[in-house]
Write a protein that holds these residues in place. Structure first.
Motif, short mmCIF file in Angstrom:
data_model
loop_
_atom_site.label_atom_id
_atom_site.label_comp_id
_atom_site.label_asym_id
_atom_site.label_seq_id
_atom_site.Cartn_x
_atom_site.Cartn_y
_atom_site.Cartn_z
N GLN A 122 1.22 14.26 -20.21
CA GLN A 122 1.36 14.67 -18.80
C GLN A 122 2.68 14.23 -18.18
N THR A 123 3.42 13.39 -18.88
CA THR A 123 4.70 12.88 -18.34
C THR A 123 5.67 14.04 -18.12
N GLN A 124 6.32 14.04 -16.96
CA GLN A 124 7.29 15.11 -16.69
C GLN A 124 8.66 14.73 -17.22
N ILE A 125 9.34 15.73 -17.78
CA ILE A 125 10.68 15.49 -18.35
C ILE A 125 11.74 15.97 -17.38
N PHE A 126 12.61 15.06 -16.97
CA PHE A 126 13.74 15.41 -16.11
C PHE A 126 15.00 15.40 -16.97
N LYS B 141 0.83 -1.22 0.00
CA LYS B 141 0.00 0.00 0.00
C LYS B 141 0.86 1.26 0.00
N LYS B 142 1.99 1.20 -0.72
CA LYS B 142 2.86 2.38 -0.84
C LYS B 142 2.93 2.76 -2.32
N LEU B 143 2.57 4.01 -2.62
CA LEU B 143 2.60 4.48 -4.01
C LEU B 143 4.03 4.51 -4.54
N CYS B 144 4.18 4.25 -5.83
CA CYS B 144 5.50 4.34 -6.44
C CYS B 144 5.36 4.85 -7.86
N ALA B 145 6.17 5.84 -8.24
CA ALA B 145 6.11 6.38 -9.59
C ALA B 145 7.10 5.64 -10.48
N VAL B 146 6.91 5.75 -11.80
CA VAL B 146 7.77 5.05 -12.76
C VAL B 146 8.55 6.06 -13.59
N MET B 147 9.87 5.86 -13.64
CA MET B 147 10.72 6.73 -14.46
C MET B 147 11.40 5.90 -15.54
N LEU B 148 11.26 6.36 -16.79
CA LEU B 148 11.95 5.67 -17.90
C LEU B 148 13.20 6.48 -18.21
N LEU C 171 10.15 11.00 -17.49
CA LEU C 171 11.10 10.58 -18.52
C LEU C 171 12.42 11.24 -18.17
N SER C 172 13.44 10.41 -17.97
CA SER C 172 14.75 10.97 -17.66
C SER C 172 15.51 11.07 -18.98
#
Length: 527
Positions: free
Chosen positions: A250-254, A84-91, A224-225
């Protein structure tokens, strides 16, 4: 004893240093990004990583195919459900990464002062005399005397697995180099880094585009890295591409700053990107060692003032093989927090390291200790001064909420938001308490079916220092009557109580929109 970023009681009681660290539901305000790979892809290990404090999972496409990463991601989803812990995905894209191709996977031993030829002819076997590479323009890019670094993929900079080469002569397409140290290269993939040399390859390769439009779209990636980001134009072109891919708009660009070229255009890149990753591995080779800290401090300050998340890499390399970090590494993690880092990114430590869960846990503990002595008061004043007057409406509300929370010693700040912007602005002022951002879903329709937005916004705050998202019930709009707001607030308070960050008689600062106005209120809890 006072350093500008450090808040220490005068004089600090030495005995207090020995008091054991208290563990809490939120291990630290600083976030941890873990790179998933062979040593961190089972459901059991991933559950351990999430419980230890990992909130973003990074999938690095420099190695492994889409199916391999998909399998890891499916395991991560199971772990998220069970913990029950949220986790984001980075490509993470490959970008113009130069690689040595070792098809036989036999270890290659290089001797100090020996000659080795780098050739674009990939049919040749890799040996101690010849290293085939994946780029045919190296001979045009380098000149005699240039430095080239070859290391194991995600090299940890340890001398035995990486080699310094000095260009001796350029012969046609081949580059003949002198080896400065003895090393043994093991494995199938070594990265090659030419120090301060412009590599004429696109930042987004065809392979990257294909991975983003298939794997990325299928999994609705949060971040997106962008590897080897060198110009603001790189970010603009990537954003144009994402806009055409439906949900990924909506994906954020790092932007990942990895070399002097990216450093030179840092200000323009920061303006365009949603966040910055300081890739200290490659930067540490591109910059003279004595300049690395200076870039780190300057870049983190700029990110903080712009209110954009900054992520730092390569902190506890030695934990790839050891259970404890070195003293220098432990201090380095703390300094990253004091310098203003939002998140710490673990690479080889979790990807192929022997102790992924322990590494996350130890980094989290160091971050939590550093946060206790972070000089928030000075930071707040600096940020307000930098923003200047007149402030925008939202910025003044956010800074007031943080100020109020600190003055009344609130245990948490609760912020209602639908785009996530208000919560990020509050986090920009680095409150000393957690910010629970209650993301209110918005209903969208394409005339055929309803869909809710909000999950993206919630997961994207998982990389910002101090932000802890929870998704509200879509039946509660963000700006509706006070009755529904009260019920959402109750859910948020219950969430905080369950997490152990709110107790009875605590004060809580609430930031919400009522009609067109934004309101900051302080509430004191009953028993």
């Amino acid at each position: 004893m006072h350093s500008s970023h450090l808040l220490l009681e005068e004089p600090i009681r030495m005995a207090s240093i020995l008091e054991p660290s208290k563990s809490s539901f939120f291990p630290a305000l600083t976030k941890i990004v873990g790179t998933l790979g062979p040593k961190s892809r089972s459901v059991e290990t991933l559950s351990g990583c999430l419980k230890a404090g990992m909130s973003v999972a990074r999938f690095d496409f420099s190695w492994g195919d889409a199916d391999y990463h998909q399998e890891t991601l499916e395991n991560l989803k199971i772990a998220v459900k069970s913990t029950k812990k949220l986790c984001a995905v980075m490509l993470d894209t490959v970008g113009p990464e130069l690689q040595v191709i070792n098809k036989s996977e036999k270890a290659i031993t290089l001797k100090a002062d020996g000659l080795v030829t780098l050739t674009p002819n990939q049919d040749q076997e890799a040996s101690s005399e010849v290293l085939p590479i994946n780029f045919d323009g190296l001979a045009k890019a380098v000149k005699k005397g240039d430095t080239i670094f070859v290391g194991q993929y995600l090299f940890t900079g340890s001398e035995t697995t990486s080699v310094w080469l000095e260009v001796d002569e350029v012969k046609g397409d081949d580059v003949i180099c002198l080896s400065r140290n003895a090393a043994t290269l093991a494995g199938s993939l070594f990265t090659l880094h030419a120090s301060q040399v412009h590599i004429d390859l696109p930042t987004l390769t065809e392979k990257d585009k294909e991975v983003i439009s298939t794997w990325g779209v299928q999994n609705k990636i949060d971040f997106l890295s962008l590897s080897y980001c060198r110009h603001a134009e790189d970010v603009r072109q990537t954003r144009e591409m994402l806009k055409k891919l439906g949900d990924l708009s909506q994906t954020q660009i790092f932007a990942k700053i990895e070399n002097v070229e990216g450093l030179t255009h840092f200000d323009e890149i920061l303006q365009e990107a949603d966040g910055i990753i300081l890739s200290r591995g490659n930067l540490g080779i591109d910059l003279p060692p004595e300049k690395v800290f200076l870039f780190q401090k300057a870049a983190l300050y700029k990110c903080n003032m712009a209110g954009k998340p900054a992520v730092l890499t390569r902190v506890v390399d030695s934990m790839t093989d050891n259970l404890r970090p070195t003293r220098a590494e432990a201090t380095d993690v703390a300094n990253a927090v004091l310098d203003g880092s939002d998140a710490i990114l673990l690479g080889a430590e979790t990807l192929r390291g022997l102790y992924p869960v322990e590494t996350i846990s130890i980094v989290g503990k160091i971050c939590a200790e550093a946060e206790k002595v972070f000089n928030q008061d000075l930071y707040f004043k600096k940020t307000v001064k930098y923003v200047g007057e007149p402030m925008t409406h939202l910025e003044s509300i956010a800074s007031s909420a943080v100020r109020a929370a600190i003055k009344v010693k609130a245990s948490v700040i609760i912020c209602f938001t639908s785009s996530g912007r208000a919560a990020r602005l509050i986090a920009k002022y680095r409150p000393t308490m957690p910010v629970i951002s209650v993301v209110i879903p918005r209903v969208k329709t394409n005339q055929l079916k309803w869909s809710f937005s909000g999950a993206f916004e919630a997961r994207q705050s998982l990389i910002v220092r101090g932000l802890f998202p929870m998704l509200a019930d879509p039946r509660h709009p963000a700006e509706s009557t006070s009755a529904t707001n009260e019920s959402v607030l109750k859910v948020a308070l219950d969430h905080g109580k369950h997490a152990g960050v709110i107790k009875s008689h605590d004060r809580v600062v609430v930031c919400q929109k009522v009609g067109d106005a934004a309101v900051v209120k302080i509430i004191e809890l009953e028993d």
